[in-house]
Design a protein around this motif. Structure first.
Motif, short mmCIF file in Angstrom:
data_model
loop_
_atom_site.label_atom_id
_atom_site.label_comp_id
_atom_site.label_asym_id
_atom_site.label_seq_id
_atom_site.Cartn_x
_atom_site.Cartn_y
_atom_site.Cartn_z
N SER A 1 -3.27 24.88 72.91
CA SER A 1 -1.97 24.60 72.29
C SER A 1 -0.93 25.65 72.63
O SER A 1 0.19 25.59 72.14
N CYS A 2 -1.28 26.62 73.45
CA CYS A 2 -0.35 27.68 73.81
C CYS A 2 -0.02 27.59 75.30
O CYS A 2 -0.89 27.77 76.15
N GLU A 3 1.22 27.32 75.59
CA GLU A 3 1.66 27.15 76.98
C GLU A 3 1.41 28.39 77.83
O GLU A 3 1.12 28.30 79.02
N GLU A 4 1.50 29.56 77.25
CA GLU A 4 1.31 30.81 77.98
C GLU A 4 -0.09 31.39 77.83
O GLU A 4 -0.32 32.55 78.15
N ILE A 5 -1.01 30.62 77.28
CA ILE A 5 -2.40 31.01 77.11
C ILE A 5 -2.53 32.33 76.33
O ILE A 5 -3.31 33.21 76.64
N ASN A 6 -1.69 32.48 75.30
CA ASN A 6 -1.74 33.64 74.41
C ASN A 6 -1.58 34.97 75.13
O ASN A 6 -2.22 35.95 74.78
N THR A 7 -0.75 35.04 76.13
CA THR A 7 -0.53 36.31 76.80
C THR A 7 0.80 36.93 76.38
O THR A 7 1.72 36.23 75.96
N LEU A 8 0.87 38.22 76.49
CA LEU A 8 2.07 39.01 76.19
C LEU A 8 2.49 38.91 74.72
O LEU A 8 3.67 38.97 74.41
N LEU A 9 1.52 38.77 73.81
CA LEU A 9 1.82 38.72 72.39
C LEU A 9 1.82 40.12 71.80
O LEU A 9 1.00 40.96 72.17
N ASP A 10 2.72 40.37 70.86
CA ASP A 10 2.77 41.66 70.19
C ASP A 10 3.43 41.48 68.83
O ASP A 10 4.63 41.36 68.71
N ARG A 11 2.61 41.44 67.78
CA ARG A 11 3.12 41.27 66.42
C ARG A 11 3.97 42.46 66.01
O ARG A 11 4.95 42.32 65.27
N ALA A 12 3.65 43.65 66.50
CA ALA A 12 4.42 44.85 66.17
C ALA A 12 5.86 44.74 66.67
O ALA A 12 6.77 45.29 66.06
N LEU A 13 6.06 44.04 67.77
CA LEU A 13 7.42 43.84 68.28
C LEU A 13 8.24 43.00 67.30
O LEU A 13 9.45 43.16 67.19
N LEU A 14 7.58 42.13 66.55
CA LEU A 14 8.28 41.28 65.58
C LEU A 14 8.47 41.95 64.23
O LEU A 14 9.51 41.82 63.60
N ILE A 15 7.44 42.69 63.76
CA ILE A 15 7.49 43.24 62.40
C ILE A 15 7.57 44.75 62.34
O ILE A 15 7.76 45.31 61.28
#
Length: 90
Positions: free
Chosen positions: A47-61
């Motif tokens: 369900s993820c077009e980018e196959i869950n790459t380059l994620l960073d929750r710290a960048l958001l919160i």
């Protein structure tokens, strides 16, 4: 619309794998993720077009050391203290 988009933001400030999740240097395929794990932001890869790459929750919160770093830091500040900013029970 502002209310709808701001409601889930405080929920993403907590992960059951914290502090390991938010303080992680790398994870995921080819170590392309930073603060992201299966407990908080990873989706099934189908369900993820980018196959869950380059994620960073710290960048958001933000991080415990730099809460102002996060894109949503102003919304989180208005929402009040988060579990990430609470002193740990020891």
């Amino acid at each position: 619309m502002n209310l709808i988009t701001s409601l889930p933001v405080p929920d993403m400030s907590w992960c059951s794998a914290d502090p390991l999740c938010v303080e992680s240097d790398t994870s995921g395929t080819d170590n392309l993720n930073r603060a992201a794990c299966h407990a908080c932001v990873l989706l099934p890869e189908t369900s993820c077009e980018e196959i869950n790459t380059l994620l960073d929750r710290a960048l958001l919160i933000g991080t415990p050391d730099q809460p102002d770093l996060g894109f949503f830091s102003e919304i989180l500040e208005k929402a009040g203290p988060s579990p990430m900013s609470m002193p740990s029970c020891q």
